[in-house]
Scaffold this motif. Structure first.
Motif, short mmCIF file in Angstrom:
data_model
loop_
_atom_site.label_atom_id
_atom_site.label_comp_id
_atom_site.label_asym_id
_atom_site.label_seq_id
_atom_site.Cartn_x
_atom_site.Cartn_y
_atom_site.Cartn_z
N TRP A 60 0.83 -1.21 0.00
CA TRP A 60 0.00 0.00 0.00
C TRP A 60 0.87 1.26 0.00
O TRP A 60 0.59 2.21 -0.74
CB TRP A 60 -0.90 -0.03 1.23
N THR A 61 1.91 1.26 0.84
CA THR A 61 2.79 2.42 0.91
C THR A 61 3.51 2.63 -0.42
O THR A 61 3.66 3.76 -0.89
CB THR A 61 3.82 2.23 2.03
N MET A 62 3.92 1.51 -1.05
CA MET A 62 4.55 1.61 -2.36
C MET A 62 3.63 2.30 -3.36
O MET A 62 4.05 3.19 -4.11
CB MET A 62 4.91 0.19 -2.84
N HIS A 63 2.35 1.88 -3.37
CA HIS A 63 1.39 2.43 -4.33
C HIS A 63 1.24 3.94 -4.16
O HIS A 63 1.31 4.69 -5.14
CB HIS A 63 0.04 1.73 -4.16
N PHE A 64 1.03 4.38 -2.94
CA PHE A 64 0.70 5.80 -2.75
C PHE A 64 1.93 6.70 -2.75
O PHE A 64 1.82 7.89 -3.04
CB PHE A 64 -0.14 5.98 -1.49
N LEU A 86 -9.63 2.45 2.97
CA LEU A 86 -10.20 1.14 2.67
C LEU A 86 -9.24 0.29 1.84
O LEU A 86 -9.13 -0.93 2.05
CB LEU A 86 -11.53 1.30 1.92
N SER A 87 -8.52 0.93 0.93
CA SER A 87 -7.56 0.18 0.12
C SER A 87 -6.45 -0.41 0.98
O SER A 87 -5.94 -1.51 0.71
CB SER A 87 -6.96 1.08 -0.97
N LEU A 88 -6.06 0.27 2.07
CA LEU A 88 -5.08 -0.28 3.00
C LEU A 88 -5.64 -1.50 3.71
O LEU A 88 -4.96 -2.53 3.84
CB LEU A 88 -4.66 0.79 4.02
N VAL A 123 -4.21 -7.77 -4.16
CA VAL A 123 -3.26 -6.69 -4.43
C VAL A 123 -3.76 -5.83 -5.59
O VAL A 123 -3.70 -4.58 -5.54
CB VAL A 123 -1.87 -7.26 -4.74
N ALA A 124 -4.26 -6.48 -6.64
CA ALA A 124 -4.82 -5.73 -7.77
C ALA A 124 -6.04 -4.92 -7.33
O ALA A 124 -6.21 -3.77 -7.76
CB ALA A 124 -5.20 -6.69 -8.90
N LEU A 129 -8.67 0.07 -6.28
CA LEU A 129 -9.46 0.81 -5.30
C LEU A 129 -8.78 2.12 -4.95
O LEU A 129 -9.43 3.16 -4.80
CB LEU A 129 -9.63 -0.05 -4.03
N GLY A 130 -7.45 2.08 -4.86
CA GLY A 130 -6.70 3.32 -4.65
C GLY A 130 -6.85 4.26 -5.83
O GLY A 130 -6.94 5.49 -5.66
#
Length: 277
Positions: A60-64, A86-88, A123-124, A129-130
Motif C-alpha cells: 500500500w505504501t509503495m502504491h501511494f 479502505l484500500s489499505l 493486491v490488484a 481501489l486506490g
C-alpha cells in the motif's frame, strides 16, 4: 479532451522510494512467516498476522508513494480519504488470507495456487481501489488488456512471494526474495498505470482542495511507522536474524550434551578430586 499524464513528476525519487518500501514490507513479512517455520514454539497466528500486515503495508505504501508523482497537467488531483484507507485494509486482509493459507497448509501446489490467486487479486483490488479514490475534473479510463496484464503480474508476484516465504529460510536469501518481490510489485503498479488515460471535462480545473502531497504524506506516516516497528521486532529476535544457524545449533548442542552425560560421572569426579583418605 484527453489529459496529459505524467507519472514521474519528481523524477526517480518516487519510484525508488516506492520500491524501497515494497522491499521493506516484503522482507519483514517473509521473515515473520519464516519465524513460524523455524520454531514449533512460535505463536503462529501472531507472527503470520504481523507478516501479513507488513507485506500489506509495504504494498500500500509503495502504491501511494508512487502516486505522489502522478499528475494530469489539465486538472488538479485529490483523493477520497475513505477509499484510500479502505484500500489499505483490503491490502492487509487479502494478503493475510494468502499468508494464513500457506502458513497452515504449506506450499503444496493446491494451497499455494489458491493463496497466490487470492493474494494477487487482492493486491490488484487494492491498486484499483486506490485509483478509484482519485478525484479530478475528468474521467479515468483503462485499457482492458493492460489491466489484465497487471492483474496477471500481481498473481504471479504473490504466488512467488508466498512460495519464497515457506521455502527460503536463510536470511540473505530472504533479502534476495524481497528484492524480487519489490520489482514485481512495482512492475504491477506501473503496468496498471500504463493502462490509464484521462478524459478531462472542459477547461482547466481550479477547484480548491488538498494536493496529493499534503493528503498522502500524512496518511503514509502510520504505515511507515508500523513497518519500522516491525523491523525492530525482527532485528531483536535472534531466531529471525540467525535463522536455523548458530543460535539454534548452540541450543541443540547444549541439550544433546546434557542428555548424553553419564549419570554416575559427577559422583566419580567428586571422589577423585577428594583424594585418598
Amino acid at each position: 479532451m484527453e489529459g496529459t499524464i505524467d507519472g514521474f513528476r519528481y523524477g526517480l525519487v518516487t519510484p525508488v522510494a516506492a520500491f524501497v518500501m515494497a522491499c521493506l514490507g516484503g522482507a519483514l513479512g517473509l521473515r515473520c512467516i519464516v519465524r513460524t517455520l523455524l520454531s514449533a514454539d512460535s505463536w503462529k497466528p501472531g507472527w503470520l498476522a504481523l507478516g501479513a500486515a507488513s507485506i500489506g503495508c509495504g504494498i500500500w505504501t509503495m502504491h501511494f508513494i508512487a502516486m505522489i508523482g502522478f499528475q494530469v497537467e489539465e486538472t488538479r488531483i485529490g483523493y477520497h480519504v475513505g477509499l484510500t484507507v479502505l484500500s489499505l485494509a483490503v491490502a492487509i486482509a487479502v494478503v493475510g488470507v494468502g499468508v494464513f493459507i500457506v502458513g497452515y497448509r504449506g506450499a503444496g501446489r493446491g494451497s499455494l495456487s489458491l493463496a497466490g490467486v487470492v493474494t494477487g487479486l487482492g493486491v490488484a483490488a487494492m491498486h484499483y481501489l486506490g485509483m478509484a479514490a482519485i478525484q479530478l475534473n475528468g474521467d479515468i479510463e483503462y485499457a482492458p488488456s493492460t489491466v489484465a496484464l497487471s492483474v496477471l503480474i500481481a498473481v504471479i508476484a504473490a504466488t512467488a512471494a508466498l512460495w519464497a516465504a515457506v521455502t527460503i529460510r536463510g536470511f540473505l536469501t530472504s533479502l534476495g526474495a524481497s528484492l524480487v518481490m519489490g520489482v514485481a510489485v512495482s512492475g504491477m503498479h506501473y503496468t496498471g498505470m500504463a493502462a490509464v488515460s484521462v478524459h478531462v471535462h472542459g477547461a482547466t480545473s481550479s477547484w480548491a482542495g488538498d494536493t496529493p502531497t499534503s493528503l498522502l504524506l500524512p496518511m503514509l506516516i502510520g504505515p511507515v511507522i508500523f513497518l519500522l516497528l516491525a523491523g525492530v521486532v525482527v532485528m531483536f529476535d535472534p531466531l529471525l536474524v540467525l535463522g536455523d544457524g548458530e543460535w539454534n545449533r548452540a541450543a541443540r548442542a547444549g541439550r544433546a550434551a546434557a542428555a548424553e552425560e553419564p549419570v554416575g560421572r559427577p559422583a566419580a569426579d567428586r571422589s577423585w578430586s577428594a583424594g585418598p583418605r
